[in-house]
Design an enzyme around this catalytic site. Structure first.
Site, PDB file in Angstrom:
ATOM      1  N   THR A  39     -11.736  -9.806  -1.185  1.00  0.00           N
ATOM      2  CA  THR A  39     -12.277 -10.571  -0.058  1.00  0.00           C
ATOM      3  C   THR A  39     -13.189  -9.732   0.841  1.00  0.00           C
ATOM      4  O   THR A  39     -14.299 -10.174   1.180  1.00  0.00           O
ATOM      5  CB  THR A  39     -11.129 -11.181   0.763  1.00  0.00           C
ATOM      6  N   HIS A  71       4.730  12.580  14.773  1.00  0.00           N
ATOM      7  CA  HIS A  71       6.106  12.628  14.264  1.00  0.00           C
ATOM      8  C   HIS A  71       7.021  11.716  15.092  1.00  0.00           C
ATOM      9  O   HIS A  71       6.870  11.636  16.301  1.00  0.00           O
ATOM     10  CB  HIS A  71       6.615  14.072  14.339  1.00  0.00           C
ATOM     11  N   ARG A  90       1.390  -7.494 -21.420  1.00  0.00           N
ATOM     12  CA  ARG A  90       0.853  -7.222 -22.757  1.00  0.00           C
ATOM     13  C   ARG A  90       0.726  -5.724 -23.021  1.00  0.00           C
ATOM     14  O   ARG A  90       0.986  -5.258 -24.125  1.00  0.00           O
ATOM     15  CB  ARG A  90      -0.506  -7.894 -22.904  1.00  0.00           C
ATOM     16  N   GLY A 122      -5.651 -13.126 -14.339  1.00  0.00           N
ATOM     17  CA  GLY A 122      -6.994 -12.891 -13.834  1.00  0.00           C
ATOM     18  C   GLY A 122      -7.697 -14.144 -13.341  1.00  0.00           C
ATOM     19  O   GLY A 122      -7.171 -15.251 -13.413  1.00  0.00           O
ATOM     20  N   GLU A 133       2.545  -9.363  -7.049  1.00  0.00           N
ATOM     21  CA  GLU A 133       2.866  -9.943  -5.742  1.00  0.00           C
ATOM     22  C   GLU A 133       3.772 -11.165  -5.883  1.00  0.00           C
ATOM     23  O   GLU A 133       4.773 -11.301  -5.169  1.00  0.00           O
ATOM     24  CB  GLU A 133       1.574 -10.297  -5.003  1.00  0.00           C
ATOM     25  N   ILE A 169      -1.950 -10.233  -8.624  1.00  0.00           N
ATOM     26  CA  ILE A 169      -1.309 -11.528  -8.414  1.00  0.00           C
ATOM     27  C   ILE A 169       0.049 -11.581  -9.097  1.00  0.00           C
ATOM     28  O   ILE A 169       1.025 -12.079  -8.528  1.00  0.00           O
ATOM     29  CB  ILE A 169      -2.236 -12.661  -8.920  1.00  0.00           C
TER      30      ILE A 169
END
Length: 313
Positions: free
Chosen positions: A175, A302, A64, A127, A47, A44
């Site tokens: 998901t 290709h 961190r 998270g 993104e 998250i």
């Protein structure tokens, strides 16, 4: 009873943390801040860092630890870090957040040593946790382990008539995994099918820019399991043909992790355009136990990026 209530974004317990956003809050905003601090190193965080950066927001990402996307191959993570930094995202590692001060729109992130970072908004991408609020599961005889519902291999809880699937069990929070668990549950109970799930071979993707995708063991994971002398790494890093006329320097990285004696492919990783689409199809072969020779004898298409997976030497 089937419990499938999912998870919710986690907000750290820090002074002033209520001044920050979680991912759900982003979609409620009517304007963009001029500068945003994104705290986190996972899916998250990466993104949203890319999304806000592409919208023209000045983005600083505070991590961190010492790397992005801990669950992914380290080389893939490293190249993504460089690409994001080259695209304008300011990523700072080893930052311990102590709190947030100020008012909405004029905030200061306070880190260890009382260092401050000025920003218009703060996004906590630290998270998600199972959404257990108000369920009173203990009274129903459902065992909770580390704030998640404990289930067995068929998603049955400690109560003989209560099942749980998806993020509320906090196993692999994706998901498609939740959908597969729900389908497996329905097949077993109502379809007379023994539909089990293989949690060892699940593809995953991060829709950053560039996007990355993986299936199977990372190089580090393979070394940990088999030892460095028992694996081979095949990789290719190049500028895709689609970028040949542009001024940017977008790179692709394709990587295969192979068990040396059997030549079985243990992991398949990619960074670059259409990574998720390509790894989705590669995951069929990996799930069926393909080896390097199977890839080598597959005719290349290709010019495509994916042809590198079947021409690596």
């Amino acid at each position: 009873i089937l419990i499938a209530v999912g998870a919710k974004p986690s907000r750290p317990k820090l002074p002033g943390s209520d001044l920050g956003w979680v991912s759900d809050d982003v979609f409620l905003q009517k304007t963009f801040p001029k500068r945003i601090a994104i705290i986190g190193a996972g899916y998250i965080a990466c993104e949203f860092a890319c999304i806000f950066n592409n919208l023209g927001v000045d983005v600083i990402q505070l991590v961190r630890g010492d790397r992005l996307l801990k669950g992914f191959d380290r080389e893939l993570s490293s190249v993504l870090t460089s690409s994001m930094q080259g695209g304008g995202v300011d990523i700072k590692f080893g930052v311990q957040i102590n709190g947030i001060e100020g008012l909405p729109g004029e905030l200061k992130v306070v880190s260890k040593g009382n260092k401050t970072i000025d920003c218009g908004a703060v996004l906590f991408a630290t998270g998600r946790k199972p959404f257990l609020d108000g369920l009173n599961l203990v009274k129903a005889g459902v065992e909770i382990d580390r704030n998640r519902i404990k289930v067995n291999e068929v998603n049955l809880t400690s109560s003989s008539t209560i099942y749980a699937v998806g993020d509320v069990t906090d196993r692999i929070n994706l998901t498609p995994v939740a959908i597969a668990e729900g389908r497996s549950f329905a097949d077993r109970l109502y379809g007379n099918k023994q539909n089990s799930i293989d949690y060892k071979c699940i593809p995953k993707a991060v829709f950053s820019q560039p996007e990355i995708a993986s299936i199977g063991l990372s190089e580090e994971g393979a070394i940990s399991k088999y030892g460095s002398k028992k694996i081979q790494i095949f990789s290719s890093k190049f500028r895709p043909m689609s970028q040949s006329l542009s001024k940017n320097d977008k790179q692709c990285l394709l990587k295969l992790v192979v068990e040396k004696s059997s030549q079985k492919i243990l992991g398949c990783h990619m960074l670059g355009e259409s990574s998720a689409e390509i790894i989705q199809m590669a995951s069929i072969a990996i799930s069926m136990g393909a080896n390097k020779a199977d890839f080598d004898k597959t005719m290349a298409l290709h010019p495509t990026i994916a042809e590198e997976f079947v021409t690596m030497t």
